[in-house]
Design a protein around this motif. Structure first.
Motif, PDB file in Angstrom:
ATOM      1  N   GLN A  39      -7.805  -4.366 -10.164  1.00  0.00           N
ATOM      2  CA  GLN A  39      -6.728  -3.412 -10.422  1.00  0.00           C
ATOM      3  C   GLN A  39      -7.287  -2.236 -11.202  1.00  0.00           C
ATOM      4  O   GLN A  39      -7.812  -2.407 -12.305  1.00  0.00           O
ATOM      5  CB  GLN A  39      -5.589  -4.073 -11.196  1.00  0.00           C
ATOM      6  CG  GLN A  39      -4.359  -3.190 -11.317  1.00  0.00           C
ATOM      7  CD  GLN A  39      -3.144  -3.968 -11.778  1.00  0.00           C
ATOM      8  OE1 GLN A  39      -3.247  -5.059 -12.337  1.00  0.00           O
ATOM      9  NE2 GLN A  39      -1.969  -3.405 -11.546  1.00  0.00           N
ATOM     10  N   LYS A  43      -2.884   1.801 -10.241  1.00  0.00           N
ATOM     11  CA  LYS A  43      -2.855   1.270  -8.873  1.00  0.00           C
ATOM     12  C   LYS A  43      -2.393  -0.178  -8.874  1.00  0.00           C
ATOM     13  O   LYS A  43      -2.466  -0.877  -9.872  1.00  0.00           O
ATOM     14  CB  LYS A  43      -4.241   1.381  -8.236  1.00  0.00           C
ATOM     15  CG  LYS A  43      -4.704   2.801  -7.994  1.00  0.00           C
ATOM     16  CD  LYS A  43      -5.978   2.824  -7.191  1.00  0.00           C
ATOM     17  CE  LYS A  43      -6.405   4.253  -6.860  1.00  0.00           C
ATOM     18  NZ  LYS A  43      -7.638   4.301  -6.037  1.00  0.00           N
ATOM     19  N   GLU A  44      -1.935  -0.615  -7.707  1.00  0.00           N
ATOM     20  CA  GLU A  44      -1.500  -1.997  -7.560  1.00  0.00           C
ATOM     21  C   GLU A  44      -2.719  -2.921  -7.488  1.00  0.00           C
ATOM     22  O   GLU A  44      -3.791  -2.523  -7.034  1.00  0.00           O
ATOM     23  CB  GLU A  44      -0.658  -2.146  -6.294  1.00  0.00           C
ATOM     24  CG  GLU A  44       0.011  -3.493  -6.138  1.00  0.00           C
ATOM     25  CD  GLU A  44       0.959  -3.547  -4.943  1.00  0.00           C
ATOM     26  OE1 GLU A  44       1.278  -2.475  -4.391  1.00  0.00           O
ATOM     27  OE2 GLU A  44       1.375  -4.660  -4.576  1.00  0.00           O
TER      28      GLU A  44
END
Length: 125
Positions: A39, A43-44
């Protein structure tokens, strides 16, 4: 309760290599699936690589041919060998486990119940 502890992160230049380790405790047997996720800020979390008791492996397209996931069952340790690192590989890397009797492996982080605390990987250009 499965516990996972990652190590091996650090800072490297583009093109360099690192090997991450994940020490598992709490009796995760060979029926568990294990995976590496990362990660980056903002961001995911994304799946990088995963494996299961049959040594079936799956990789994100972005790391195929550069990263290799492996496990040493005798040491209860999962590894991620990362070669040809790129700046876009910079992220916190997490080890995860799911089981027992996992039917994966999967790259979907929502499928995993057990997580380590993460280890930072920074790749400079």
């Amino acid at each position: 309760q499965v516990q996972l502890v990652e190590s091996g992160g650090g800072s490297v230049q583009s093109g360099g290599s690192l090997r991450l380790s994940c020490a598992a405790s709490g009796h995760p047997d060979s029926s568990y699936c294990m995976g590496w996720f990362r990660q980056a800020p903002g961001k995911e979390r994304e799946g990088v690589a995963a494996t299961n008791s049959d040594v079936t492996t799956t990789y994100a397209d972005s790391v195929k041919g550069r990263f290799t996931i492996s496990q040493d069952n005798a040491k209860n340790t999962l590894y991620l060998q990362m070669n040809s690192l790129k700046p876009e590989d910079t992220a916190m890397y997490y080890c995860a486990a799911e089981g027992p009797n996992c039917s994966g492996p999967w790259l979907n982080h929502r499928a995993y119940a057990y997580w380590g605390q993460g280890t930072q990987v920074t790749v400079s250009s």
